[in-house]
Scaffold this motif. Structure first.
Motif, PDB file in Angstrom:
ATOM      1  N   ALA A   6       0.828  -1.214   0.000  1.00  0.00           N
ATOM      2  CA  ALA A   6       0.000   0.000   0.000  1.00  0.00           C
ATOM      3  C   ALA A   6       0.859   1.259   0.000  1.00  0.00           C
ATOM      4  O   ALA A   6       0.511   2.248  -0.646  1.00  0.00           O
ATOM      5  CB  ALA A   6      -0.931  -0.002   1.214  1.00  0.00           C
ATOM      6  N   HIS A   7       1.979   1.228   0.710  1.00  0.00           N
ATOM      7  CA  HIS A   7       2.819   2.421   0.790  1.00  0.00           C
ATOM      8  C   HIS A   7       3.379   2.827  -0.575  1.00  0.00           C
ATOM      9  O   HIS A   7       3.573   4.010  -0.837  1.00  0.00           O
ATOM     10  CB  HIS A   7       3.952   2.222   1.796  1.00  0.00           C
ATOM     11  N   VAL A   8       3.614   1.870  -1.456  1.00  0.00           N
ATOM     12  CA  VAL A   8       4.182   2.173  -2.775  1.00  0.00           C
ATOM     13  C   VAL A   8       3.134   2.780  -3.712  1.00  0.00           C
ATOM     14  O   VAL A   8       3.483   3.408  -4.709  1.00  0.00           O
ATOM     15  CB  VAL A   8       4.838   0.911  -3.375  1.00  0.00           C
ATOM     16  N   VAL A   9       1.861   2.662  -3.375  1.00  0.00           N
ATOM     17  CA  VAL A   9       0.800   3.197  -4.238  1.00  0.00           C
ATOM     18  C   VAL A   9       0.939   4.713  -4.403  1.00  0.00           C
ATOM     19  O   VAL A   9       0.798   5.235  -5.513  1.00  0.00           O
ATOM     20  CB  VAL A   9      -0.602   2.825  -3.695  1.00  0.00           C
ATOM     21  N   VAL A  10       1.221   5.428  -3.329  1.00  0.00           N
ATOM     22  CA  VAL A  10       1.283   6.898  -3.407  1.00  0.00           C
ATOM     23  C   VAL A  10       2.371   7.365  -4.381  1.00  0.00           C
ATOM     24  O   VAL A  10       2.082   8.175  -5.271  1.00  0.00           O
ATOM     25  CB  VAL A  10       1.439   7.538  -2.013  1.00  0.00           C
ATOM     26  N   PRO A  11       3.633   6.887  -4.273  1.00  0.00           N
ATOM     27  CA  PRO A  11       4.609   7.329  -5.281  1.00  0.00           C
ATOM     28  C   PRO A  11       4.269   6.864  -6.693  1.00  0.00           C
ATOM     29  O   PRO A  11       4.558   7.570  -7.659  1.00  0.00           O
ATOM     30  CB  PRO A  11       5.943   6.743  -4.812  1.00  0.00           C
ATOM     31  N   ILE A 154      -9.632  -1.616  -1.046  1.00  0.00           N
ATOM     32  CA  ILE A 154     -10.747  -0.668  -1.042  1.00  0.00           C
ATOM     33  C   ILE A 154     -10.278   0.763  -0.773  1.00  0.00           C
ATOM     34  O   ILE A 154     -10.717   1.700  -1.441  1.00  0.00           O
ATOM     35  CB  ILE A 154     -11.798  -1.082   0.009  1.00  0.00           C
ATOM     36  N   TRP A 155      -9.387   0.952   0.205  1.00  0.00           N
ATOM     37  CA  TRP A 155      -9.061   2.297   0.687  1.00  0.00           C
ATOM     38  C   TRP A 155      -7.780   2.893   0.113  1.00  0.00           C
ATOM     39  O   TRP A 155      -7.545   4.082   0.271  1.00  0.00           O
ATOM     40  CB  TRP A 155      -8.999   2.303   2.212  1.00  0.00           C
ATOM     41  N   VAL A 156      -6.939   2.065  -0.562  1.00  0.00           N
ATOM     42  CA  VAL A 156      -5.676   2.594  -1.103  1.00  0.00           C
ATOM     43  C   VAL A 156      -5.535   2.276  -2.591  1.00  0.00           C
ATOM     44  O   VAL A 156      -5.393   3.175  -3.409  1.00  0.00           O
ATOM     45  CB  VAL A 156      -4.455   2.048  -0.318  1.00  0.00           C
ATOM     46  N   PHE A 157      -5.591   0.992  -2.954  1.00  0.00           N
ATOM     47  CA  PHE A 157      -5.325   0.597  -4.342  1.00  0.00           C
ATOM     48  C   PHE A 157      -6.372   1.121  -5.324  1.00  0.00           C
ATOM     49  O   PHE A 157      -6.013   1.685  -6.351  1.00  0.00           O
ATOM     50  CB  PHE A 157      -5.212  -0.933  -4.455  1.00  0.00           C
ATOM     51  N   LEU A 158      -7.653   0.913  -5.023  1.00  0.00           N
ATOM     52  CA  LEU A 158      -8.689   1.377  -5.957  1.00  0.00           C
ATOM     53  C   LEU A 158      -8.710   2.898  -6.093  1.00  0.00           C
ATOM     54  O   LEU A 158      -8.706   3.403  -7.227  1.00  0.00           O
ATOM     55  CB  LEU A 158     -10.063   0.833  -5.558  1.00  0.00           C
ATOM     56  N   PRO A 159      -8.701   3.668  -4.991  1.00  0.00           N
ATOM     57  CA  PRO A 159      -8.630   5.127  -5.166  1.00  0.00           C
ATOM     58  C   PRO A 159      -7.353   5.559  -5.901  1.00  0.00           C
ATOM     59  O   PRO A 159      -7.398   6.455  -6.742  1.00  0.00           O
ATOM     60  CB  PRO A 159      -8.650   5.675  -3.737  1.00  0.00           C
ATOM     61  N   ILE A 163      -7.296   7.684  -9.421  1.00  0.00           N
ATOM     62  CA  ILE A 163      -6.569   8.956  -9.531  1.00  0.00           C
ATOM     63  C   ILE A 163      -5.517   8.875 -10.630  1.00  0.00           C
ATOM     64  O   ILE A 163      -5.386   9.787 -11.447  1.00  0.00           O
ATOM     65  CB  ILE A 163      -5.936   9.347  -8.175  1.00  0.00           C
ATOM     66  N   ALA A 164      -4.765   7.772 -10.672  1.00  0.00           N
ATOM     67  CA  ALA A 164      -3.727   7.612 -11.702  1.00  0.00           C
ATOM     68  C   ALA A 164      -4.348   7.584 -13.095  1.00  0.00           C
ATOM     69  O   ALA A 164      -3.836   8.222 -14.021  1.00  0.00           O
ATOM     70  CB  ALA A 164      -2.925   6.335 -11.447  1.00  0.00           C
ATOM     71  N   LEU A 165      -5.450   6.872 -13.255  1.00  0.00           N
ATOM     72  CA  LEU A 165      -6.118   6.787 -14.551  1.00  0.00           C
ATOM     73  C   LEU A 165      -6.653   8.145 -14.992  1.00  0.00           C
ATOM     74  O   LEU A 165      -6.482   8.546 -16.152  1.00  0.00           O
ATOM     75  CB  LEU A 165      -7.254   5.763 -14.490  1.00  0.00           C
TER      76      LEU A 165
END
Length: 179
Positions: A6-11, A154-159, A163-165
């Motif tokens: 999950a932490h790598v999702v933000v960068p 639900i709370w990190v990967f999908l949002p 946002i990336a898309l």
């Protein structure tokens, strides 16, 4: 804590959203590492440092101050990262600071020392939907680990994916865009 995944999702989202000549793939790789770096403080357990200590887990390494120091240090290497120095600082800071914010969204632990060294108190965000991840790789591959991944989906990967898309689609529509 949230999981390393999950932490790598933000960068990753920041890289997709802000990709340009100022942000090279090397900077994304550094940001991915920095998004996990604050959890190096789990070594404190091996050294006998209590969890609740400012030097313990979710202590000083989870602070905005620590994130700013790390970002300043990384900015010194902007040429090697083939990225603009302002981009290096911002992406590095966001990657490292996002770790504390995701951990503050978990439903376990003692909170994060977000404002260390100015404030020793540990904080959670008002909304804490992410299941706290077990510490250690072996403990992660259990039923509890699956619950953690489900909540992070639900709370990190999908949002993050949305946002990336949206950012990618927006950049594609810009004139002279090289997506």
């Amino acid at each position: 804590m949230a999981s390393a995944f999950a932490h790598v999702v933000v960068p990753a989202v920041a890289y997709v959203a802000l990709k340009s000549n100022a942000i090279h793939l090397r900077l994304f790789i550094l940001a991915a590492v920095l998004s996990i770096l604050p959890d190096a403080d789990v070594l404190a357990f091996k050294l006998g440092i209590p969890y609740e200590s400012q030097w313990g887990h979710r202590g000083f390494t989870h602070s905005l101050f620590f994130s700013a120091l790390i970002a300043l240090f990384c900015t010194a290497f902007w040429r090697r990262l083939h990225s603009h120095p302002v981009a290096v600082f911002l992406i590095s800071f966001i990657a490292c600071a996002s770790h504390a914010l995701l951990d503050a969204m978990t439903n376990g632990g003692l909170g994060v020392a977000l404002y260390w060294p100015f404030d020793q108190e540990r904080y959670f965000l008002p909304h804490r939907p992410i299941q706290v991840s077990p510490i250690g790789i072996k403990a992660f591959f259990t039923e509890r680990g699956l619950r953690v991944l489900s909540s992070e989906l639900i709370w990190v990967f999908l949002p993050g994916a949305v946002i990336a898309l949206l950012a990618w689609a927006f950049r594609r529509r810009l004139p002279n865009s090289r997506v």
